[in-house]
Design an enzyme around this catalytic site. Structure first.
Site, PDB file in Angstrom:
ATOM      1  N   THR A 172      21.711  10.862  45.020  1.00  0.00           N
ATOM      2  CA  THR A 172      22.628   9.916  45.658  1.00  0.00           C
ATOM      3  C   THR A 172      22.750  10.269  47.132  1.00  0.00           C
ATOM      4  O   THR A 172      23.309  11.309  47.487  1.00  0.00           O
ATOM      5  CB  THR A 172      24.012   9.952  44.999  1.00  0.00           C
ATOM      6  OG1 THR A 172      23.897   9.559  43.636  1.00  0.00           O
ATOM      7  CG2 THR A 172      24.975   9.002  45.714  1.00  0.00           C
ATOM      8  N   LYS A 192      24.562   2.422  44.690  1.00  0.00           N
ATOM      9  CA  LYS A 192      25.135   3.628  44.083  1.00  0.00           C
ATOM     10  C   LYS A 192      26.420   4.049  44.794  1.00  0.00           C
ATOM     11  O   LYS A 192      27.402   4.456  44.148  1.00  0.00           O
ATOM     12  CB  LYS A 192      24.123   4.771  44.110  1.00  0.00           C
ATOM     13  CG  LYS A 192      24.663   6.083  43.548  1.00  0.00           C
ATOM     14  CD  LYS A 192      25.073   5.977  42.082  1.00  0.00           C
ATOM     15  CE  LYS A 192      25.794   7.216  41.586  1.00  0.00           C
ATOM     16  NZ  LYS A 192      24.956   8.420  41.572  1.00  0.00           N
ATOM     17  N   LYS A 194      31.614  13.692  48.448  1.00  0.00           N
ATOM     18  CA  LYS A 194      30.484  13.363  49.319  1.00  0.00           C
ATOM     19  C   LYS A 194      30.165  11.878  49.232  1.00  0.00           C
ATOM     20  O   LYS A 194      29.933  11.208  50.243  1.00  0.00           O
ATOM     21  CB  LYS A 194      29.272  14.215  48.941  1.00  0.00           C
ATOM     22  CG  LYS A 194      27.986  13.913  49.692  1.00  0.00           C
ATOM     23  CD  LYS A 194      27.031  13.026  48.902  1.00  0.00           C
ATOM     24  CE  LYS A 194      26.550  13.691  47.624  1.00  0.00           C
ATOM     25  NZ  LYS A 194      25.592  12.839  46.871  1.00  0.00           N
TER      26      LYS A 194
END
Length: 296
Positions: free
Chosen positions: A103, A178, A246
């Site tokens: 990701t 995502k 994150k």
């Protein structure tokens, strides 16, 4: 590029963490010849015992494999593994493919794609929706974009590791999808933690709230799965909190790029940052519960 098949296609896997270990294990169980690499080689021991080969560098993996997959922690790791000394691009050539299931942001995916394609290889980004349990069960969802030929060739691999694969177009689309998904998930978890804590403060049984939600219109597998352990204050890592934070940060940057205000996500991100500062980086992201409950 030939369609992947057990016994015919050699597969590489870079990054043997919680997710990578489960995904590579499923490929081995399905009969694929798998070569693995991880910065800490000891994390590959279980896969070696299951039949995987161990390589010393990402370049060694790419050199010996037809399709190499990577599950890495953040954009910095993806760039280093792809373009650093003995990295993926240094061994890439025509006929080989690189599928990055990490990701990251769209810009990182595009930079890696340019390096791989510049060396003659094919590139596919395919970040996953799902955590430890779905990875172990082969129930991940792949959000793919990039070279369609590689998507078609790698589809049997994605079918082994997941329950659905989407082809979304040009490189960057998978990363953006995502980030949007994980931004929603992260915000939902904060709301759930706030609700559980408010129920406790109001003298209600938190377990009753879990059951009420489970039976109503906002029923959610994540709530049902995480609720009992959150009540107990236990957070075994399925999706580490540092990775959720994150992803929130990257999603907020995507919002800035498109002049989209994201006030709920921004507030949720602050609680994940507080949880990281309190020492929960490697706990499950549901540990944001403790940041919500803290009155400091």
């Amino acid at each position: 590029m030939p369609t992947a098949a057990p016994g015919a296609t050699k597969i590489g896997f870079l990054g043997i963490g919680i997710m990578g270990n489960a995904m590579a294990a499923n490929l081995i169980k399905d009969g694929y010849d798998v070569t693995v690499w991880n910065r800490s080689a000891d994390k590959c021991a279980a896969l070696q015992a299951a039949g995987a080969k161990l390589a010393g560098t990402p370049a060694e993996v790419v050199s010996s494999c037809d399709i190499t997959l990577a599950m890495l922690s953040d954009p910095e790791a993806c760039l280093a593994v792809a373009m650093g000394p003995d990295g993926v691009a240094s061994a890439m050539k025509a006929g080989k493919g690189y599928v990055d299931v990490s990701t990251v942001d769209a810009a990182t995916a595009q930079e890696v794609a340019a390096a791989v394609r510049g060396a003659g290889g094919a590139y596919l980004e395919a970040p996953v929706s799902g955590s430890k349990g779905p990875a172990e069960q082969g129930q991940l969802i792949f959000l793919s974009a990039g070279d369609r030929q590689l998507f078609d060739a790698a589809s049997p691999l994605l079918e082994v590791m997941g329950k659905a694969s989407f082809y979304l177009g040009e490189v960057g689309a998978g990363a953006n999808m995502k980030l949007v998904v994980n931004m929603i998930m992260g915000s939902m978890m904060v709301s759930y933690a706030e609700g559980l804590n408010l129920a406790k403060q109001a003298g209600l049984q938190q377990a009753d709230l879990v059951e009420v939600i489970k039976l109503g219109a906002i029923a959610c597998p994540m709530f049902a799965l995480k609720g009992p352990s959150m009540i107990e204050g236990k957070y075994p890592p399925a999706f580490p909190l540092k990775h959720q934070q994150k992803d929130m940060r990257l999603a907020l940057a995507l919002g800035d790029e498109h002049a989209q205000q994201l006030p709920l996500a921004a507030a949720a991100n602050e609680l994940y940052k507080r949880a990281r500062a309190a020492g929960y980086s490697d706990a499950d992201f549901s540990a944001v519960m403790d940041a919500v409950a803290s009155r400091k």
